[in-house]
Scaffold this motif. Structure first.
Motif, PDB file in Angstrom:
ATOM      1  N   VAL A  27      71.626  11.025  53.955  1.00  0.00           N
ATOM      2  CA  VAL A  27      72.236  12.134  53.221  1.00  0.00           C
ATOM      3  C   VAL A  27      71.304  13.323  53.438  1.00  0.00           C
ATOM      4  O   VAL A  27      70.081  13.158  53.434  1.00  0.00           O
ATOM      5  CB  VAL A  27      72.423  11.795  51.726  1.00  0.00           C
ATOM      6  CG1 VAL A  27      71.125  11.347  51.095  1.00  0.00           C
ATOM      7  CG2 VAL A  27      72.996  12.972  50.961  1.00  0.00           C
ATOM      8  N   VAL A  73      76.092  17.326  47.649  1.00  0.00           N
ATOM      9  CA  VAL A  73      75.100  17.363  48.720  1.00  0.00           C
ATOM     10  C   VAL A  73      75.672  18.177  49.876  1.00  0.00           C
ATOM     11  O   VAL A  73      76.860  18.513  49.892  1.00  0.00           O
ATOM     12  CB  VAL A  73      74.716  15.942  49.196  1.00  0.00           C
ATOM     13  CG1 VAL A  73      74.038  15.159  48.084  1.00  0.00           C
ATOM     14  CG2 VAL A  73      75.937  15.185  49.714  1.00  0.00           C
ATOM     15  N   ASP A  74      74.823  18.470  50.842  1.00  0.00           N
ATOM     16  CA  ASP A  74      75.291  19.236  51.995  1.00  0.00           C
ATOM     17  C   ASP A  74      75.923  18.345  53.065  1.00  0.00           C
ATOM     18  O   ASP A  74      76.890  18.740  53.710  1.00  0.00           O
ATOM     19  CB  ASP A  74      74.132  20.041  52.594  1.00  0.00           C
ATOM     20  CG  ASP A  74      73.673  21.154  51.660  1.00  0.00           C
ATOM     21  OD1 ASP A  74      74.524  21.735  50.958  1.00  0.00           O
ATOM     22  OD2 ASP A  74      72.460  21.426  51.610  1.00  0.00           O
ATOM     23  N   TRP A 128      80.339  15.138  48.220  1.00  0.00           N
ATOM     24  CA  TRP A 128      79.648  14.489  47.102  1.00  0.00           C
ATOM     25  C   TRP A 128      79.083  13.144  47.558  1.00  0.00           C
ATOM     26  O   TRP A 128      79.720  12.420  48.327  1.00  0.00           O
ATOM     27  CB  TRP A 128      80.613  14.252  45.947  1.00  0.00           C
ATOM     28  CG  TRP A 128      80.829  15.484  45.117  1.00  0.00           C
ATOM     29  CD1 TRP A 128      81.577  16.581  45.449  1.00  0.00           C
ATOM     30  CD2 TRP A 128      80.298  15.742  43.810  1.00  0.00           C
ATOM     31  NE1 TRP A 128      81.543  17.503  44.433  1.00  0.00           N
ATOM     32  CE2 TRP A 128      80.768  17.019  43.417  1.00  0.00           C
ATOM     33  CE3 TRP A 128      79.485  15.015  42.939  1.00  0.00           C
ATOM     34  CZ2 TRP A 128      80.430  17.584  42.188  1.00  0.00           C
ATOM     35  CZ3 TRP A 128      79.153  15.575  41.712  1.00  0.00           C
ATOM     36  CH2 TRP A 128      79.621  16.845  41.347  1.00  0.00           C
ATOM     37  N   LEU A 129      77.907  12.843  47.035  1.00  0.00           N
ATOM     38  CA  LEU A 129      77.307  11.526  47.224  1.00  0.00           C
ATOM     39  C   LEU A 129      77.489  10.724  45.940  1.00  0.00           C
ATOM     40  O   LEU A 129      77.202  11.214  44.848  1.00  0.00           O
ATOM     41  CB  LEU A 129      75.814  11.656  47.522  1.00  0.00           C
ATOM     42  CG  LEU A 129      75.014  10.337  47.509  1.00  0.00           C
ATOM     43  CD1 LEU A 129      75.391   9.477  48.709  1.00  0.00           C
ATOM     44  CD2 LEU A 129      73.522  10.599  47.475  1.00  0.00           C
ATOM     45  N   TYR A 187      68.940  21.125  58.978  1.00  0.00           N
ATOM     46  CA  TYR A 187      69.197  20.074  57.997  1.00  0.00           C
ATOM     47  C   TYR A 187      68.035  19.084  57.992  1.00  0.00           C
ATOM     48  O   TYR A 187      67.427  18.812  59.021  1.00  0.00           O
ATOM     49  CB  TYR A 187      70.504  19.338  58.326  1.00  0.00           C
ATOM     50  CG  TYR A 187      71.722  20.221  58.185  1.00  0.00           C
ATOM     51  CD1 TYR A 187      72.442  20.285  57.001  1.00  0.00           C
ATOM     52  CD2 TYR A 187      72.127  21.030  59.248  1.00  0.00           C
ATOM     53  CE1 TYR A 187      73.540  21.109  56.870  1.00  0.00           C
ATOM     54  CE2 TYR A 187      73.225  21.868  59.120  1.00  0.00           C
ATOM     55  CZ  TYR A 187      73.930  21.897  57.928  1.00  0.00           C
ATOM     56  OH  TYR A 187      75.005  22.724  57.809  1.00  0.00           O
ATOM     57  N   LYS A 195      70.228  17.734  53.426  1.00  0.00           N
ATOM     58  CA  LYS A 195      70.204  19.029  52.733  1.00  0.00           C
ATOM     59  C   LYS A 195      70.018  20.127  53.764  1.00  0.00           C
ATOM     60  O   LYS A 195      69.221  19.998  54.698  1.00  0.00           O
ATOM     61  CB  LYS A 195      69.057  19.069  51.722  1.00  0.00           C
ATOM     62  CG  LYS A 195      68.909  20.387  50.972  1.00  0.00           C
ATOM     63  CD  LYS A 195      67.767  20.311  49.981  1.00  0.00           C
ATOM     64  CE  LYS A 195      67.558  21.640  49.276  1.00  0.00           C
ATOM     65  NZ  LYS A 195      68.747  22.034  48.482  1.00  0.00           N
ATOM     66  N   LEU A 205      67.315  13.868  52.604  1.00  0.00           N
ATOM     67  CA  LEU A 205      66.820  13.889  51.238  1.00  0.00           C
ATOM     68  C   LEU A 205      65.728  12.843  51.068  1.00  0.00           C
ATOM     69  O   LEU A 205      65.803  11.757  51.654  1.00  0.00           O
ATOM     70  CB  LEU A 205      67.954  13.599  50.239  1.00  0.00           C
ATOM     71  CG  LEU A 205      68.629  14.825  49.602  1.00  0.00           C
ATOM     72  CD1 LEU A 205      69.313  15.670  50.658  1.00  0.00           C
ATOM     73  CD2 LEU A 205      69.610  14.388  48.525  1.00  0.00           C
ATOM     74  N   ILE A 249      76.944  14.097  53.857  1.00  0.00           N
ATOM     75  CA  ILE A 249      76.976  12.661  53.578  1.00  0.00           C
ATOM     76  C   ILE A 249      77.052  11.920  54.907  1.00  0.00           C
ATOM     77  O   ILE A 249      77.688  12.385  55.846  1.00  0.00           O
ATOM     78  CB  ILE A 249      78.169  12.282  52.670  1.00  0.00           C
ATOM     79  CG1 ILE A 249      79.470  12.921  53.164  1.00  0.00           C
ATOM     80  CG2 ILE A 249      77.890  12.644  51.229  1.00  0.00           C
ATOM     81  CD1 ILE A 249      80.695  12.565  52.363  1.00  0.00           C
ATOM     82  N   GLN A 309      76.327  13.306  42.884  1.00  0.00           N
ATOM     83  CA  GLN A 309      75.759  14.641  43.011  1.00  0.00           C
ATOM     84  C   GLN A 309      76.313  15.339  44.247  1.00  0.00           C
ATOM     85  O   GLN A 309      76.608  14.703  45.252  1.00  0.00           O
ATOM     86  CB  GLN A 309      74.230  14.555  43.103  1.00  0.00           C
ATOM     87  CG  GLN A 309      73.708  13.821  44.326  1.00  0.00           C
ATOM     88  CD  GLN A 309      72.215  13.557  44.272  1.00  0.00           C
ATOM     89  OE1 GLN A 309      71.754  12.635  43.587  1.00  0.00           O
ATOM     90  NE2 GLN A 309      71.457  14.385  44.988  1.00  0.00           N
ATOM     91  N   GLU A 366      64.920  12.649  45.391  1.00  0.00           N
ATOM     92  CA  GLU A 366      65.927  13.683  45.169  1.00  0.00           C
ATOM     93  C   GLU A 366      67.300  13.098  44.870  1.00  0.00           C
ATOM     94  O   GLU A 366      68.237  13.849  44.602  1.00  0.00           O
ATOM     95  CB  GLU A 366      66.017  14.586  46.403  1.00  0.00           C
ATOM     96  CG  GLU A 366      64.755  15.369  46.709  1.00  0.00           C
ATOM     97  CD  GLU A 366      64.892  16.210  47.962  1.00  0.00           C
ATOM     98  OE1 GLU A 366      65.175  17.421  47.841  1.00  0.00           O
ATOM     99  OE2 GLU A 366      64.720  15.650  49.070  1.00  0.00           O
ATOM    100  N   ILE A 367      67.417  11.794  44.931  1.00  0.00           N
ATOM    101  CA  ILE A 367      68.701  11.138  44.684  1.00  0.00           C
ATOM    102  C   ILE A 367      68.676  10.499  43.306  1.00  0.00           C
ATOM    103  O   ILE A 367      67.823   9.640  43.012  1.00  0.00           O
ATOM    104  CB  ILE A 367      68.981  10.074  45.758  1.00  0.00           C
ATOM    105  CG1 ILE A 367      69.051  10.734  47.143  1.00  0.00           C
ATOM    106  CG2 ILE A 367      70.284   9.330  45.462  1.00  0.00           C
ATOM    107  CD1 ILE A 367      69.195   9.770  48.288  1.00  0.00           C
TER     108      ILE A 367
END
Length: 267
Positions: free
Chosen positions: A128, A156-157, A212-213, A141, A130, A144, A159, A154, A148-149
């Motif tokens: 995943v 995320v940028d 979303w994650l 990129y 960011k 994470l 997945i 949540q 951060e998880i």
């Protein structure tokens, strides 16, 4: 199955008179491993009876093709069958760890969502990502860090492409082919080494759709040694951080990010 009444009211109304149709598509790059086959069979046994009468499930597999051809082919098959959602999984993912995967995605109610799994070697990053600003303001990129998880879903940028749960309607927003490895006016890859998961999620965000994650959806990742890497078998974070490559990775990420941040503040 009841959904949350607020943000999902449109979906509730949409499916009030019919069962939601979920197409499960497997991207198979080669012969599926016995570990993945056993996992899928175990998941079907656990989930099948519980999902009966709540969802209509269909299934497809795209084998021995380039990633983008396989993914576009599965989407075409799902669309031809009139599916409402596409659950796309890679053939080296194990899913028996989360027999309630579909229910969790359904209750989340987001148009683009994914589960949590890890790389099957090297630094065992969570798959995943960011977005951050790299050298020269370049769009880049990074993975994470596990810290951060959280435990709740949540935004995320990016997945990981090994597990995507997608509302079919999002594909009305972008041109075909929806997965494409080469840059053109609507399918811009920020760097040649980024994969189709970055490419796809970037396009979704550019069209106002937030990926979303769901960290409660855990998947395994079958390594070349036929070992399944998941949250339990992944090396401890202490072991990973002792690898010199760990410090090099994060030094490169934060060297660029912090340098750009300082430059903006001094401007």
């Amino acid at each position: 199955m009841k959904r949350k009444p607020s943000k999902n009211s449109e979906w509730n109304e949409r499916f009030a008179r019919q069962l939601p149709h979920i197409f499960i598509g497997i991207v198979a790059f080669g012969d599926i491993s016995q570990e993945a086959y056993a996992s899928h069979f175990a998941w079907a046994l656990q989930a099948g009876a519980r999902l009966q009468g709540k969802f209509r499930i269909s299934f497809g597999i795209a084998g021995r093709k380039e990633q983008y051809r396989a993914r576009n082919g599965l989407l075409k098959q799902a669309t031809q069958e009139g599916a409402d959602f596409l659950l796309m999984l890679d053939d080296d993912q194990t899913i028996h760890q989360c027999p309630d995967m579909i229910e969790k995605f359904w209750e989340l109610g987001e148009q683009v969502a994914g589960g949590l799994y890890y790389h099957k070697g090297e630094l065992y990053h969570p798959v995943v990502m960011k977005e951050y600003e790299g050298a020269g303001g370049k769009r880049k990129y990074r993975y994470l860090h596990p810290k951060e998880i959280g435990t709740e879903p949540q935004p995320v940028d990016v997945i990981g492409g090994g597990c995507h749960f997608l509302d079919i309607r999002v594909f009305d927003l972008i041109r075909e082919p929806h997965w494409w490895p080469f840059p053109h006016e609507e399918c811009f890859l920020p760097d040649e080494y980024y994969g189709l998961d970055v490419h796809f999620c970037q396009k979704m965000k550019d069209h106002g759709i937030q990926p979303w994650l769901h960290p409660g959806i855990h998947l395994g990742h079958v390594a070349n040694s036929r070992v399944i890497v998941d949250e339990h078998t992944r090396p401890s974070q202490e072991q990973i951080e002792a690898d010199p490559a760990y410090s090099i990775y994060w030094r490169n990420v934060y060297g660029e990010g912090l340098g750009n941040e300082r430059a903006r503040k001094s401007a």
